[in-house]
Design an enzyme around this catalytic site. Structure first.
Site, PDB file in Angstrom:
ATOM      1  N   HIS A 118       0.801  -1.224   0.000  1.00  0.00           N
ATOM      2  CA  HIS A 118       0.000   0.000   0.000  1.00  0.00           C
ATOM      3  C   HIS A 118       0.835   1.277   0.000  1.00  0.00           C
ATOM      4  CE1 HIS A 118      -3.565  -2.347   0.440  1.00  0.00           C
ATOM      5  NE2 HIS A 118      -3.289  -2.756   1.666  1.00  0.00           N
ATOM      6  N   ALA A 119       2.128   1.184   0.287  1.00  0.00           N
ATOM      7  CA  ALA A 119       2.959   2.378   0.345  1.00  0.00           C
ATOM      8  C   ALA A 119       3.047   3.030  -1.033  1.00  0.00           C
ATOM      9  CB  ALA A 119       4.351   2.027   0.860  1.00  0.00           C
TER      10      ALA A 119
END
Length: 307
Positions: A118-119
């Site tokens: 998700h980064a």
């Protein structure tokens, strides 16, 4: 033996008011130790800063490394970024990269952490600080490899898709619950959204019918596999309904599709959430062992046949 990458800094102290299971990686390590001589351990180095900056905005990289991430970004991540977390964030991508290099040599290797999909470029999100999958894939692409990131976490690999979009030699596949986090999805090379409550049979049939042709189209020479166990029916943050047997069959299917095409696989642990940390860790360990055993049985035969 199954090559497993682990670093002591993977096991960081828990953070207050965080839903992330910080002791999960320690439990994974301890359970893998019970496998004895079946495991060969490798320790990674921190990913060079320049390699991290090839995926992430340099200003954000500096914020993390110097442990001065703004409060609003920490809220998106889900916990404060202190010096220990900052150190871990640099080690984990090094572990995924080392697992990839080992897989190229051996057929399969696992990172006992990672899968931080998700980064994004200038911020972390969803318990992810740096995106180890994207960082490793970009570096491996620069070394001349064709990479397919196969993401079977219950949540879409939005950060990975965004960070690798348009990069030559890198493709992304995400099989996830359509109505789960993140609300705003990115565009993977191939997204396969699933309805709530999908169980073993439909999940495995969908995986086979979508991943198999993609492997033939993209023709990668390495798969980075996000083997999240949160599609499990009892997962706190999942919306699917796989059983432990279904998860095992998933790993066997991914391994078989890769082995049949002579494609090595490097796996990361990805997501798994709930109050019973040992149960979650057992699922992650089962994934590593199932993949490792499948490659032990089939990889040498494939390599010898190709030769």
């Amino acid at each position: 033996m199954i090559a497993v990458v682990h670093h002591p800094d993977y096991v960081a102290p828990g953070q207050p008011r965080s839903g992330y299971q910080w002791n999960k990686n320690g439990a994974i390590r301890d359970l893998l130790r019970e496998a004895g001589d079946a495991i060969e351990w490798f320790e990674p180095e921190a990913m060079p800063r320049a390699w991290i900056e090839a995926a992430h905005d340099p200003d954000y990289v500096a914020e993390v490394i110097e442990a001065r991430v703004p409060r609003e970004k920490e809220r998106r991540i889900g916990f404060p970024v202190n010096e220990l977390v900052a150190g871990r964030a640099q080690i984990v991508p090094g572990g995924t990269y080392l697992a990839a290099r080992l897989a190229i040599e051996r057929g399969f290797a696992a990172n006992s952490a990672g899968g931080s999909h998700h980064a994004l470029a200038d911020t972390g999100a969803g318990y992810c600080v740096f995106n180890d999958l994207a960082i490793a894939a970009i570096r491996l692409g620069e070394e001349g490899h064709r990479i397919l990131i196969v993401d079977c976490d219950v949540h879409q690999g939005d950060g990975t898709a965004a960070l690798t979009a348009g990069r030559p030699g890198i493709a992304t596949y995400s099989l996830h619950a359509a109505k789960n986090f993140p609300v705003r999805k990115a565009r993977s090379t191939l997204d396969v959204p699933l309805a709530d409550g999908v169980g073993d049979a439909e999940y495995l049939a969908t995986l086979r019918s979508t991943l198999s042709p993609m492997l033939d189209t993209e023709r990668p020479d390495l798969i980075l596999y996000q083997a999240g166990v949160d599609p499990f029916g009892g997962d706190r943050l999942g919306r699917l309904n796989l059983t432990d047997e279904g998860l095992a069959r998933r790993e066997q299917l991914v391994a078989r599709l890769a082995i049949d095409r002579g494609i090595p696989v490097a796996s990361t642990v990805g997501g798994g959430y709930g109050d019973d940390v040992m149960a979650i860790a057992r699922r992650h360990v089962a994934a590593i062992l199932t993949l490792g055993q499948a490659f032990a049985a089939g990889w040498q035969r494939t390599v010898c046949t190709d030769a």
